[in-house]
Motif scaffolding. Structure first.
Motif, PDB file in Angstrom:
ATOM      1  N   PRO A 106       0.809  -1.227   0.000  1.00  0.00           N
ATOM      2  CA  PRO A 106       0.000   0.000   0.000  1.00  0.00           C
ATOM      3  C   PRO A 106       0.839   1.273   0.000  1.00  0.00           C
ATOM      4  O   PRO A 106       0.410   2.294  -0.541  1.00  0.00           O
ATOM      5  N   GLN A 107       2.035   1.219   0.584  1.00  0.00           N
ATOM      6  CA  GLN A 107       2.910   2.384   0.547  1.00  0.00           C
ATOM      7  C   GLN A 107       3.256   2.750  -0.893  1.00  0.00           C
ATOM      8  O   GLN A 107       3.182   3.912  -1.292  1.00  0.00           O
ATOM      9  N   LYS A 108       3.614   1.742  -1.685  1.00  0.00           N
ATOM     10  CA  LYS A 108       3.968   1.971  -3.082  1.00  0.00           C
ATOM     11  C   LYS A 108       2.750   2.392  -3.904  1.00  0.00           C
ATOM     12  O   LYS A 108       2.850   3.251  -4.786  1.00  0.00           O
ATOM     13  N   GLU A 109       1.598   1.791  -3.602  1.00  0.00           N
ATOM     14  CA  GLU A 109       0.382   2.144  -4.339  1.00  0.00           C
ATOM     15  C   GLU A 109       0.020   3.603  -4.104  1.00  0.00           C
ATOM     16  O   GLU A 109      -0.289   4.344  -5.047  1.00  0.00           O
ATOM     17  N   LEU A 110       0.078   4.017  -2.855  1.00  0.00           N
ATOM     18  CA  LEU A 110      -0.218   5.414  -2.522  1.00  0.00           C
ATOM     19  C   LEU A 110       0.750   6.355  -3.218  1.00  0.00           C
ATOM     20  O   LEU A 110       0.337   7.352  -3.827  1.00  0.00           O
ATOM     21  N   GLN A 111       2.036   6.042  -3.161  1.00  0.00           N
ATOM     22  CA  GLN A 111       3.027   6.899  -3.789  1.00  0.00           C
ATOM     23  C   GLN A 111       2.787   7.006  -5.296  1.00  0.00           C
ATOM     24  O   GLN A 111       2.954   8.072  -5.886  1.00  0.00           O
ATOM     25  N   GLY A 112       2.360   5.897  -5.905  1.00  0.00           N
ATOM     26  CA  GLY A 112       2.078   5.919  -7.335  1.00  0.00           C
ATOM     27  C   GLY A 112       0.939   6.861  -7.689  1.00  0.00           C
ATOM     28  O   GLY A 112       1.029   7.606  -8.680  1.00  0.00           O
ATOM     29  N   TYR A 113      -0.128   6.874  -6.896  1.00  0.00           N
ATOM     30  CA  TYR A 113      -1.252   7.776  -7.157  1.00  0.00           C
ATOM     31  C   TYR A 113      -0.822   9.228  -7.014  1.00  0.00           C
ATOM     32  O   TYR A 113      -1.172  10.083  -7.838  1.00  0.00           O
ATOM     33  N   ILE A 114      -0.058   9.516  -5.969  1.00  0.00           N
ATOM     34  CA  ILE A 114       0.357  10.897  -5.735  1.00  0.00           C
ATOM     35  C   ILE A 114       1.301  11.378  -6.835  1.00  0.00           C
ATOM     36  O   ILE A 114       1.197  12.509  -7.326  1.00  0.00           O
ATOM     37  N   GLU A 115       2.220  10.517  -7.242  1.00  0.00           N
ATOM     38  CA  GLU A 115       3.139  10.898  -8.331  1.00  0.00           C
ATOM     39  C   GLU A 115       2.379  11.123  -9.637  1.00  0.00           C
ATOM     40  O   GLU A 115       2.708  12.039 -10.404  1.00  0.00           O
ATOM     41  N   ALA A 116       1.357  10.306  -9.899  1.00  0.00           N
ATOM     42  CA  ALA A 116       0.563  10.477 -11.116  1.00  0.00           C
ATOM     43  C   ALA A 116      -0.188  11.811 -11.096  1.00  0.00           C
ATOM     44  O   ALA A 116      -0.247  12.528 -12.100  1.00  0.00           O
ATOM     45  N   ILE A 117      -0.763  12.152  -9.941  1.00  0.00           N
ATOM     46  CA  ILE A 117      -1.451  13.431  -9.810  1.00  0.00           C
ATOM     47  C   ILE A 117      -0.470  14.580 -10.003  1.00  0.00           C
ATOM     48  O   ILE A 117      -0.758  15.557 -10.712  1.00  0.00           O
ATOM     49  N   GLU A 118       0.716  14.453  -9.402  1.00  0.00           N
ATOM     50  CA  GLU A 118       1.725  15.506  -9.527  1.00  0.00           C
ATOM     51  C   GLU A 118       2.126  15.723 -10.980  1.00  0.00           C
ATOM     52  O   GLU A 118       2.263  16.868 -11.431  1.00  0.00           O
ATOM     53  N   ARG A 119       2.293  14.641 -11.735  1.00  0.00           N
ATOM     54  CA  ARG A 119       2.655  14.775 -13.151  1.00  0.00           C
ATOM     55  C   ARG A 119       1.589  15.526 -13.917  1.00  0.00           C
ATOM     56  O   ARG A 119       1.881  16.400 -14.739  1.00  0.00           O
ATOM     57  N   GLU A 120       0.335  15.200 -13.673  1.00  0.00           N
ATOM     58  CA  GLU A 120      -0.752  15.823 -14.441  1.00  0.00           C
ATOM     59  C   GLU A 120      -0.997  17.263 -14.041  1.00  0.00           C
ATOM     60  O   GLU A 120      -1.629  18.015 -14.793  1.00  0.00           O
ATOM     61  N   LEU A 121      -0.504  17.667 -12.871  1.00  0.00           N
ATOM     62  CA  LEU A 121      -0.653  19.062 -12.447  1.00  0.00           C
ATOM     63  C   LEU A 121       0.462  19.949 -12.975  1.00  0.00           C
ATOM     64  O   LEU A 121       0.404  21.164 -12.834  1.00  0.00           O
ATOM     65  N   GLN A 122       1.470  19.339 -13.585  1.00  0.00           N
ATOM     66  CA  GLN A 122       2.560  20.104 -14.171  1.00  0.00           C
ATOM     67  C   GLN A 122       2.117  20.736 -15.495  1.00  0.00           C
ATOM     68  O   GLN A 122       1.136  20.302 -16.107  1.00  0.00           O
ATOM     69  N   PRO A 123       2.835  21.769 -15.950  1.00  0.00           N
ATOM     70  CA  PRO A 123       2.529  22.332 -17.278  1.00  0.00           C
ATOM     71  C   PRO A 123       2.557  21.243 -18.337  1.00  0.00           C
ATOM     72  O   PRO A 123       3.472  20.417 -18.374  1.00  0.00           O
ATOM     73  N   GLY A 124       1.544  21.229 -19.185  1.00  0.00           N
ATOM     74  CA  GLY A 124       1.427  20.188 -20.199  1.00  0.00           C
ATOM     75  C   GLY A 124       0.629  18.983 -19.739  1.00  0.00           C
ATOM     76  O   GLY A 124       0.310  18.104 -20.540  1.00  0.00           O
ATOM     77  N   GLY A 125       0.293  18.943 -18.446  1.00  0.00           N
ATOM     78  CA  GLY A 125      -0.529  17.854 -17.935  1.00  0.00           C
ATOM     79  C   GLY A 125      -1.996  18.082 -18.249  1.00  0.00           C
ATOM     80  O   GLY A 125      -2.380  19.069 -18.881  1.00  0.00           O
ATOM     81  N   ASP A 126      -2.824  17.167 -17.797  1.00  0.00           N
ATOM     82  CA  ASP A 126      -4.254  17.229 -18.103  1.00  0.00           C
ATOM     83  C   ASP A 126      -5.040  17.168 -16.795  1.00  0.00           C
ATOM     84  O   ASP A 126      -4.921  16.208 -16.032  1.00  0.00           O
ATOM     85  N   ASP A 127      -5.844  18.199 -16.537  1.00  0.00           N
ATOM     86  CA  ASP A 127      -6.637  18.247 -15.312  1.00  0.00           C
ATOM     87  C   ASP A 127      -7.610  17.072 -15.218  1.00  0.00           C
ATOM     88  O   ASP A 127      -7.906  16.588 -14.122  1.00  0.00           O
ATOM     89  N   ARG A 128      -8.093  16.605 -16.361  1.00  0.00           N
ATOM     90  CA  ARG A 128      -9.023  15.472 -16.347  1.00  0.00           C
ATOM     91  C   ARG A 128      -8.316  14.224 -15.868  1.00  0.00           C
ATOM     92  O   ARG A 128      -8.871  13.433 -15.092  1.00  0.00           O
ATOM     93  N   ALA A 129      -7.069  14.036 -16.303  1.00  0.00           N
ATOM     94  CA  ALA A 129      -6.299  12.876 -15.861  1.00  0.00           C
ATOM     95  C   ALA A 129      -5.998  12.977 -14.367  1.00  0.00           C
ATOM     96  O   ALA A 129      -6.058  11.977 -13.639  1.00  0.00           O
ATOM     97  N   ALA A 130      -5.674  14.189 -13.910  1.00  0.00           N
ATOM     98  CA  ALA A 130      -5.420  14.378 -12.478  1.00  0.00           C
ATOM     99  C   ALA A 130      -6.659  14.011 -11.669  1.00  0.00           C
ATOM    100  O   ALA A 130      -6.561  13.369 -10.612  1.00  0.00           O
ATOM    101  N   ALA A 131      -7.838  14.406 -12.172  1.00  0.00           N
ATOM    102  CA  ALA A 131      -9.085  14.084 -11.484  1.00  0.00           C
ATOM    103  C   ALA A 131      -9.323  12.575 -11.455  1.00  0.00           C
ATOM    104  O   ALA A 131      -9.821  12.035 -10.460  1.00  0.00           O
ATOM    105  N   CYS A 132      -8.971  11.892 -12.521  1.00  0.00           N
ATOM    106  CA  CYS A 132      -9.131  10.428 -12.563  1.00  0.00           C
ATOM    107  C   CYS A 132      -8.215   9.755 -11.539  1.00  0.00           C
ATOM    108  O   CYS A 132      -8.629   8.844 -10.820  1.00  0.00           O
ATOM    109  N   HIS A 133      -6.967  10.207 -11.473  1.00  0.00           N
ATOM    110  CA  HIS A 133      -6.039   9.644 -10.492  1.00  0.00           C
ATOM    111  C   HIS A 133      -6.506   9.955  -9.071  1.00  0.00           C
ATOM    112  O   HIS A 133      -6.351   9.124  -8.158  1.00  0.00           O
ATOM    113  N   LEU A 134      -7.083  11.148  -8.877  1.00  0.00           N
ATOM    114  CA  LEU A 134      -7.623  11.484  -7.569  1.00  0.00           C
ATOM    115  C   LEU A 134      -8.767  10.537  -7.207  1.00  0.00           C
ATOM    116  O   LEU A 134      -8.893  10.118  -6.050  1.00  0.00           O
ATOM    117  N   GLY A 135      -9.596  10.183  -8.180  1.00  0.00           N
ATOM    118  CA  GLY A 135     -10.668   9.218  -7.930  1.00  0.00           C
ATOM    119  C   GLY A 135     -10.125   7.877  -7.483  1.00  0.00           C
ATOM    120  O   GLY A 135     -10.660   7.241  -6.561  1.00  0.00           O
TER     121      GLY A 135
END
Length: 271
Positions: A106-135
Motif C-alpha cells: 500500500p505504501q507503493k500504491e499510494l506513492q504511485g497515485y500521488i506521483e501520477a497526480i503531480e505529473r498531471e498538475l505540471q505544465p502540459g498535464g491534463d486536469d481530467r487525468a489528475a481528477a481520474c487519479h484522484l478518484g
C-alpha cells in the motif's frame, strides 16, 4: 468580508518540508481551510494537532483534514512530505483520519497515485487525468479505512474530552474573528472556561486560549503576507478593538510588528 482562508482552490499539491525556525508559524500555528487537505509524510517524524487532538506522525502516514477543521503540525529538519489541496468534493469523510501504512504494497500504491497526480498538475498535464487519479486515490483510501485494525483507531477522538475539544475547534474555525472570548465559547458549549482549558491541555497540550489565539494569529500572518490591506483594517476584521492592541498582540506572538512582518514576508517571525 471574505477571509483569505475562505478562498476555494482547485486540486493542488505542494511540498511539505522544514523551512527553518523563522518559518515555524507557516506549519505550527492553528489554521483551517474552506476545502480539505491530505497530508502524506514520507520521511521524518513529528506531531500534528487536528481538531484539538495531538498525535505523533512518521513515514508512510496519511492524514486527512476535513474542510473548516483547525490543525497545525511540527515540521522538523528531517521531515519531508506533501500536502494536497482537495477540491470541494463529497467523496471524502467529514471527519479526520490518520492512516499509518505499515506494509510495502500500500505504501507503493499510494506513492504511485500521488506521483501520477503531480505529473498531471505540471505544465502540459491534463486536469481530467489528475481528477481520474484522484478518484483512484479516493478508492484506495476507502479500502484502507475499511481494512484497518479497529485496535489502531485512536479512541480518544470518541471520548468525552475528544468530542468536547472537537466541538470547540469547530467553533474556533467558524468564529475566530468574531471577538469572542474563551468564556463565550465555553458558555456556548455548556461548560466552564476552566474545564474547557483543562480538556484542551489534556488532548493537545495547549490551553483553550492558545488554540484560539493561534488561529487568529495565523490569519493575521496570511493577511499581512498576501494582501495590501491596511493594518487597521486587518485588526478590525480579526476582532481587535484597536490597531494598537492588535500590534501589541501580534508583536508578542511573532517578535515583529505587523509592518515588519509584512516587509520581511514573515521570515523573521517566531511562533
Amino acid at each position: 468580508m471574505t477571509m483569505m482562508s475562505d478562498v476555494k482552490p482547485a486540486l493542488a499539491l505542494a511540498t511539505l518540508t522544514y523551512a527553518g525556525p523563522a518559518a515555524k508559524w507557516r506549519t505550527e500555528a492553528m489554521r483551517s481551510h474552506a476545502t480539505p487537505r491530505l497530508i502524506h509524510i514520507t520521511k521524518g517524524q513529528g506531531r500534528i494537532t487536528v481538531a484539538g487532538l495531538t498525535n505523533g506522525y512518521g513515514p508512510n502516514n496519511l492524514i486527512f483534514i476535513p474542510a473548516e477543521t483547525i490543525y497545525g503540525l511540527e515540521v522538523g529538519p528531517t521531515v519531508f512530505g506533501q500536502i494536497m489541496t482537495l477540491p470541494s468534493i463529497t467523496d471524502w469523510p467529514d471527519h479526520p483520519f490518520h492512516l499509518r501504512l505499515r506494509d510495502v504494497a500500500p505504501q507503493k500504491e499510494l506513492q504511485g497515485y500521488i506521483e501520477a497526480i503531480e505529473r498531471e498538475l505540471q505544465p502540459g498535464g491534463d486536469d481530467r487525468a489528475a481528477a481520474c487519479h484522484l478518484g483512484l486515490l479516493t478508492i484506495f483510501v476507502e479500502r484502507q479505512l475499511q481494512a484497518r485494525d479497529p485496535a489502531s483507531i485512536d479512541q480518544r477522538r470518541n471520548s468525552a474530552a475528544g468530542k468536547l475539544v472537537a466541538r470547540y475547534a469547530t467553533l474556533i474555525a467558524r468564529d475566530f474573528a468574531a471577538d469572542r472570548s474563551v468564556a463565550d465559547f465555553a458558555t456556548a458549549l455548556n461548560v466552564t472556561p476552566t474545564h474547557l482549558t483543562r480538556v484542551c491541555q489534556q488532548t493537545c497540550g495547549r490551553s483553550a486560549l492558545k488554540l484560539l489565539n493561534e488561529r487568529i494569529h495565523y490569519e493575521a500572518c496570511m493577511l499581512l503576507r498576501d494582501t495590501k490591506e491596511p493594518v487597521q483594517d486587518i485588526a478590525r476584521r480579526l476582532g481587535f478593538r484597536s490597531a494598537a492592541y492588535f500590534t501589541r498582540s501580534f508583536q508578542e506572538k511573532s517578535g515583529q510588528t505587523p509592518s515588519d512582518f509584512r516587509r520581511t514576508g514573515g521570515a523573521g517571525a517566531r511562533i
